[in-house]
Design a protein around this motif. Structure first.
Motif, mmCIF file in Angstrom:
data_model
loop_
_atom_site.group_PDB
_atom_site.id
_atom_site.type_symbol
_atom_site.label_atom_id
_atom_site.label_comp_id
_atom_site.label_asym_id
_atom_site.label_seq_id
_atom_site.Cartn_x
_atom_site.Cartn_y
_atom_site.Cartn_z
ATOM 1 N N LEU A 4 6.086 -19.389 1.872
ATOM 2 C CA LEU A 4 7.067 -18.422 2.391
ATOM 3 C C LEU A 4 7.776 -18.746 3.665
ATOM 4 O O LEU A 4 7.201 -19.247 4.594
ATOM 5 N N VAL A 5 9.091 -18.266 3.797
ATOM 6 C CA VAL A 5 9.841 -18.724 4.864
ATOM 7 C C VAL A 5 10.106 -17.490 5.894
ATOM 8 O O VAL A 5 10.165 -16.110 5.342
ATOM 9 N N GLN A 6 9.997 -17.615 6.953
ATOM 10 C CA GLN A 6 9.933 -16.421 7.835
ATOM 11 C C GLN A 6 10.918 -15.428 7.948
ATOM 12 O O GLN A 6 10.911 -14.533 7.878
ATOM 13 N N ASP A 7 12.221 -16.017 7.949
ATOM 14 C CA ASP A 7 13.510 -15.485 7.803
ATOM 15 C C ASP A 7 14.186 -14.859 6.625
ATOM 16 O O ASP A 7 15.135 -14.493 6.586
ATOM 17 N N CYS A 8 13.447 -15.302 5.443
ATOM 18 C CA CYS A 8 13.904 -15.089 3.990
ATOM 19 C C CYS A 8 13.905 -13.623 3.739
ATOM 20 O O CYS A 8 12.533 -13.210 3.761
ATOM 21 N N ILE A 9 14.830 -12.930 3.350
ATOM 22 C CA ILE A 9 14.870 -11.573 2.954
ATOM 23 C C ILE A 9 13.868 -11.418 1.967
ATOM 24 O O ILE A 9 12.984 -10.453 1.816
ATOM 25 N N PHE A 10 13.746 -12.284 0.872
ATOM 26 C CA PHE A 10 13.038 -12.037 -0.427
ATOM 27 C C PHE A 10 11.610 -12.333 0.192
ATOM 28 O O PHE A 10 10.678 -11.744 -0.434
ATOM 29 N N CYS A 11 11.262 -13.442 1.065
ATOM 30 C CA CYS A 11 9.719 -13.612 1.453
ATOM 31 C C CYS A 11 9.225 -12.574 2.330
ATOM 32 O O CYS A 11 8.141 -12.319 1.951
ATOM 33 N N LYS A 12 10.231 -11.678 2.771
ATOM 34 C CA LYS A 12 9.705 -10.572 3.672
ATOM 35 C C LYS A 12 9.395 -9.271 2.561
ATOM 36 O O LYS A 12 8.597 -8.617 2.790
ATOM 37 N N ILE A 13 10.317 -9.372 1.626
ATOM 38 C CA ILE A 13 9.915 -8.302 0.486
ATOM 39 C C ILE A 13 8.388 -8.698 0.043
ATOM 40 O O ILE A 13 7.735 -7.829 -0.248
ATOM 41 N N ILE A 14 8.195 -9.995 -0.455
ATOM 42 C CA ILE A 14 7.022 -10.301 -1.018
ATOM 43 C C ILE A 14 5.825 -10.096 -0.016
ATOM 44 O O ILE A 14 5.030 -9.595 -0.453
ATOM 45 N N ARG A 15 6.260 -10.184 1.223
ATOM 46 C CA ARG A 15 5.149 -9.898 2.230
ATOM 47 C C ARG A 15 5.031 -8.453 2.527
ATOM 48 O O ARG A 15 4.321 -7.955 3.505
ATOM 49 N N ASN A 16 5.964 -7.635 1.900
ATOM 50 C CA ASN A 16 5.910 -6.197 2.042
ATOM 51 C C ASN A 16 6.226 -5.781 3.575
ATOM 52 O O ASN A 16 6.185 -4.603 4.041
ATOM 53 N N GLU A 17 7.142 -6.479 4.129
ATOM 54 C CA GLU A 17 7.823 -6.527 5.388
ATOM 55 C C GLU A 17 8.999 -5.445 5.382
ATOM 56 O O GLU A 17 9.440 -4.901 6.264
ATOM 57 N N ILE A 18 9.681 -5.574 3.985
ATOM 58 C CA ILE A 18 10.865 -4.876 3.700
ATOM 59 C C ILE A 18 10.555 -4.178 2.297
ATOM 60 O O ILE A 18 10.008 -4.879 1.570
ATOM 61 N N PRO A 19 10.779 -2.839 2.356
ATOM 62 C CA PRO A 19 10.574 -1.977 1.309
ATOM 63 C C PRO A 19 11.090 -2.446 -0.174
ATOM 64 O O PRO A 19 12.354 -3.022 0.206
ATOM 65 N N ALA A 20 10.775 -2.393 -1.104
ATOM 66 C CA ALA A 20 11.538 -2.513 -2.426
ATOM 67 C C ALA A 20 10.952 -1.512 -3.664
ATOM 68 O O ALA A 20 9.775 -1.133 -3.379
ATOM 69 N N TYR A 21 11.830 -1.254 -4.406
ATOM 70 C CA TYR A 21 11.396 -0.601 -5.406
ATOM 71 C C TYR A 21 10.973 -1.450 -6.686
ATOM 72 O O TYR A 21 11.652 -1.700 -7.884
ATOM 73 N N THR A 22 9.500 -1.634 -6.636
ATOM 74 C CA THR A 22 8.948 -2.812 -7.344
ATOM 75 C C THR A 22 8.592 -2.174 -8.800
ATOM 76 O O THR A 22 8.160 -1.107 -8.997
ATOM 77 N N VAL A 23 8.854 -2.971 -9.836
ATOM 78 C CA VAL A 23 8.707 -2.515 -11.205
ATOM 79 C C VAL A 23 7.494 -3.629 -11.822
ATOM 80 O O VAL A 23 6.920 -3.034 -12.749
ATOM 81 N N PHE A 24 7.277 -4.756 -11.306
ATOM 82 C CA PHE A 24 6.187 -5.606 -11.715
ATOM 83 C C PHE A 24 5.803 -6.485 -10.692
ATOM 84 O O PHE A 24 6.664 -6.974 -9.698
ATOM 85 N N GLU A 25 4.621 -6.743 -10.514
ATOM 86 C CA GLU A 25 4.081 -7.702 -9.479
ATOM 87 C C GLU A 25 2.770 -8.295 -9.916
ATOM 88 O O GLU A 25 1.941 -7.612 -10.372
ATOM 89 N N ASN A 26 2.469 -9.568 -9.719
ATOM 90 C CA ASN A 26 1.269 -10.178 -10.081
ATOM 91 C C ASN A 26 1.220 -11.299 -8.950
ATOM 92 O O ASN A 26 1.951 -11.549 -8.154
ATOM 93 N N LEU A 44 15.569 -7.722 -10.205
ATOM 94 C CA LEU A 44 15.656 -9.002 -9.651
ATOM 95 C C LEU A 44 14.012 -9.449 -10.046
ATOM 96 O O LEU A 44 13.216 -8.740 -9.735
ATOM 97 N N ILE A 45 14.083 -10.752 -10.336
ATOM 98 C CA ILE A 45 12.629 -11.383 -10.667
ATOM 99 C C ILE A 45 12.695 -12.734 -9.586
ATOM 100 O O ILE A 45 13.602 -13.429 -9.802
ATOM 101 N N ILE A 46 11.712 -12.728 -8.556
ATOM 102 C CA ILE A 46 11.522 -13.709 -7.594
ATOM 103 C C ILE A 46 10.133 -14.408 -7.909
ATOM 104 O O ILE A 46 9.101 -13.509 -7.867
ATOM 105 N N PRO A 47 10.046 -15.617 -7.598
ATOM 106 C CA PRO A 47 8.941 -16.142 -7.472
ATOM 107 C C PRO A 47 8.315 -15.944 -6.124
ATOM 108 O O PRO A 47 9.079 -15.731 -5.022
ATOM 109 N N LYS A 48 6.766 -15.998 -6.262
ATOM 110 C CA LYS A 48 6.258 -15.649 -4.950
ATOM 111 C C LYS A 48 6.021 -17.033 -4.154
ATOM 112 O O LYS A 48 5.289 -17.203 -3.038
ATOM 113 N N LYS A 49 6.507 -17.924 -4.569
ATOM 114 C CA LYS A 49 6.815 -19.302 -3.787
ATOM 115 C C LYS A 49 8.383 -19.262 -3.580
ATOM 116 O O LYS A 49 9.222 -19.230 -4.158
#
Length: 145
Positions: A4-26, A44-49
């Motif tokens: 994960l990258v420190q300043d990437c908005i989606f990486c921040k969503i993965i780390r729960n630093e930014i809230p998101a309306y999650t519909v699926f996660e594993n 949106l579907i994003i990889p956790k990598k």
């Protein structure tokens, strides 16, 4: 959660630093509502990598992350009886409209022909001969590994 990258908005969503309306996660992916909501239920579907786009994917990455598209698409369709179709968009690179440089797949529900979503279809078939088509196909084939 690897790479994960420190300043990437989606990486921040993965780390729960930014809230998101999650519909699926594993362990592999996270799927959440796109804040723009092109249409109701746009996910949106994003990889956790952290992969920038499909040009960064290995065969293993594709198998690991893209397998969830049908499951999430089916859940979106089942969520609203008025959904008649679904566009699946992937923008690879800035020239293709990619804004966030973390791979993501748009699932955009379609309710009717007048929902304001315009998918361009440009037909250049008249500019190609059978030989020109074959030349393009051969050039791409040469780069498959």
């Amino acid at each position: 959660m690897s790479n994960l990258v420190q300043d990437c908005i989606f990486c921040k969503i993965i780390r729960n630093e930014i809230p998101a309306y999650t519909v699926f996660e594993n362990d592999d992916v996270k799927a959440f509502l796109d804040i723009s909501q092109v249409t109701k239920g746009h996910v949106l579907i994003i990889p956790k990598k952290h992969l920038i786009n499909f040009f960064d994917y290995s065969q293993e990455d594709a198998a690991k992350y893209l397998q969830y598209i049908p499951k999430i698409a089916q859940a979106i369709k089942a969520s609203d009886k008025n959904i008649k179709g679904l566009n699946v968009f992937v923008n690879n690179g800035e020239i293709a409209g990619q804004v966030v440089m973390h791979s993501h797949i748009h699932l955009v529900p379609r309710y009717d022909e007048n929902d304001g979503v315009n998918v361009p279809h440009i037909n250049h078939a008249a500019e190609y001969t059978p030989e020109a088509y074959q030349e393009v196909a051969n050039t791409i084939k040469q780069h498959l590994s």
